[in-house]
Enzyme design. Sequence first.
Site, PDB file in Angstrom:
ATOM      1  N   VAL A   1       0.859  -1.187   0.000  1.00  0.00           N
ATOM      2  CA  VAL A   1       0.000   0.000   0.000  1.00  0.00           C
ATOM      3  C   VAL A   1       0.891   1.232   0.000  1.00  0.00           C
ATOM      4  CG1 VAL A   1      -1.670   1.345   1.347  1.00  0.00           C
ATOM      5  CG2 VAL A   1      -1.922  -1.146   1.172  1.00  0.00           C
ATOM      6  N   LYS A   2       0.507   2.173  -0.844  1.00  0.00           N
ATOM      7  CA  LYS A   2       1.194   3.467  -0.807  1.00  0.00           C
ATOM      8  C   LYS A   2       0.254   4.492  -0.203  1.00  0.00           C
ATOM      9  CE  LYS A   2       2.180   6.367  -4.421  1.00  0.00           C
ATOM     10  NZ  LYS A   2       3.002   6.965  -5.457  1.00  0.00           N
ATOM     11  N   THR A   3       0.727   5.178   0.812  1.00  0.00           N
ATOM     12  CA  THR A   3      -0.101   6.222   1.412  1.00  0.00           C
ATOM     13  C   THR A   3       0.804   7.385   1.815  1.00  0.00           C
ATOM     14  OG1 THR A   3      -1.950   6.596   2.925  1.00  0.00           O
ATOM     15  CG2 THR A   3      -0.111   5.321   3.807  1.00  0.00           C
TER      16      THR A   3
END
Length: 293
Positions: free
Chosen positions: A204-206
């Site tokens: 996940v990229k956040t």
Amino acid sequence: MADLDGILENKDKDYGIGVPVQRDGGFFLKGLDNCDWGLKDRMSRIFNVKTGRTVMLAFDHGYIMGPTSGLERLDLNIVPLIEYADSLMCTRGSLRSVVPSTSNKAICLRYSAGTSILTELNDECIIDPNDAIRLNASAMAVMVSIGGKYEAKTIENLVRTADAGYKYGIPTMGVTAVGKELARDSRYFATASRICAENGANIVKTYYCEGFEKVVNSCPVPIVIAGGKKLEEFDALDLCYKAINDGASGVDMGRNVFQSEAPIAMIQAVRAVVHEGYTPKMGFELFEELRNK
Ligand code: 5RP
């Protein structure tokens, strides 16, 4: 037939009865023990097996923004940085037109595409998994917009990508966005990250935020942070340091590298913070030393 006797003879053989089957548990990245070999192999190309972290260089901005500042000429702006990155996040257009096929870097392919900044973002579709295979992608990155007008569509894009990803052994990266009305805080980034993971994302990229450790701890798969808008170099290194300290598995950084006054020095300083435990001060000193060389 003495040999055959030996083969059939049970005496002196250790069948390990009572010892649990040794599984490939303890994979170096969380949440992936039960994934297929090919998917883990690709994750091991993106993430450094020794540190468990990655410096991913993001330069996919043009797919929604056109020739962003610092990315006017990918051949001049990006190609010199490639050797310092663990992984490249880019579109298939820039990959085929600019990135040397001899770079041998893990490719996190921008897999969703749609509306530009000139209209409402996130009305996206996904590309063909055969193209990800042809490009030897190590991951497929899909935008997921929580609380936005196109939430359902972006989640469907993620789900279809993960379907293809599990079929072909290619990890899916969920790229979180939160709707315009929502605060960019740990509550919404944690929600968006968890929704990505539950729907099949393997990375996940956040964004980094106060309380980021809650975002990381409630997400069962590795998280990398985007850099966001350009900051002073020290502040960008501080952001990396805090994110790593709070449990991020790396950075997927664009503007804070390619818009730096000295991008090659900056990406090396980021690497030192991510992989070598440099403090922001040490990282900034390295940046100054390298830029003055
Ligand atoms: C945009 C992206 C970018 O790749 C991402 O935001 C990373 O770049 P930056 O560090 O410049 O924010 O996914 O959707």
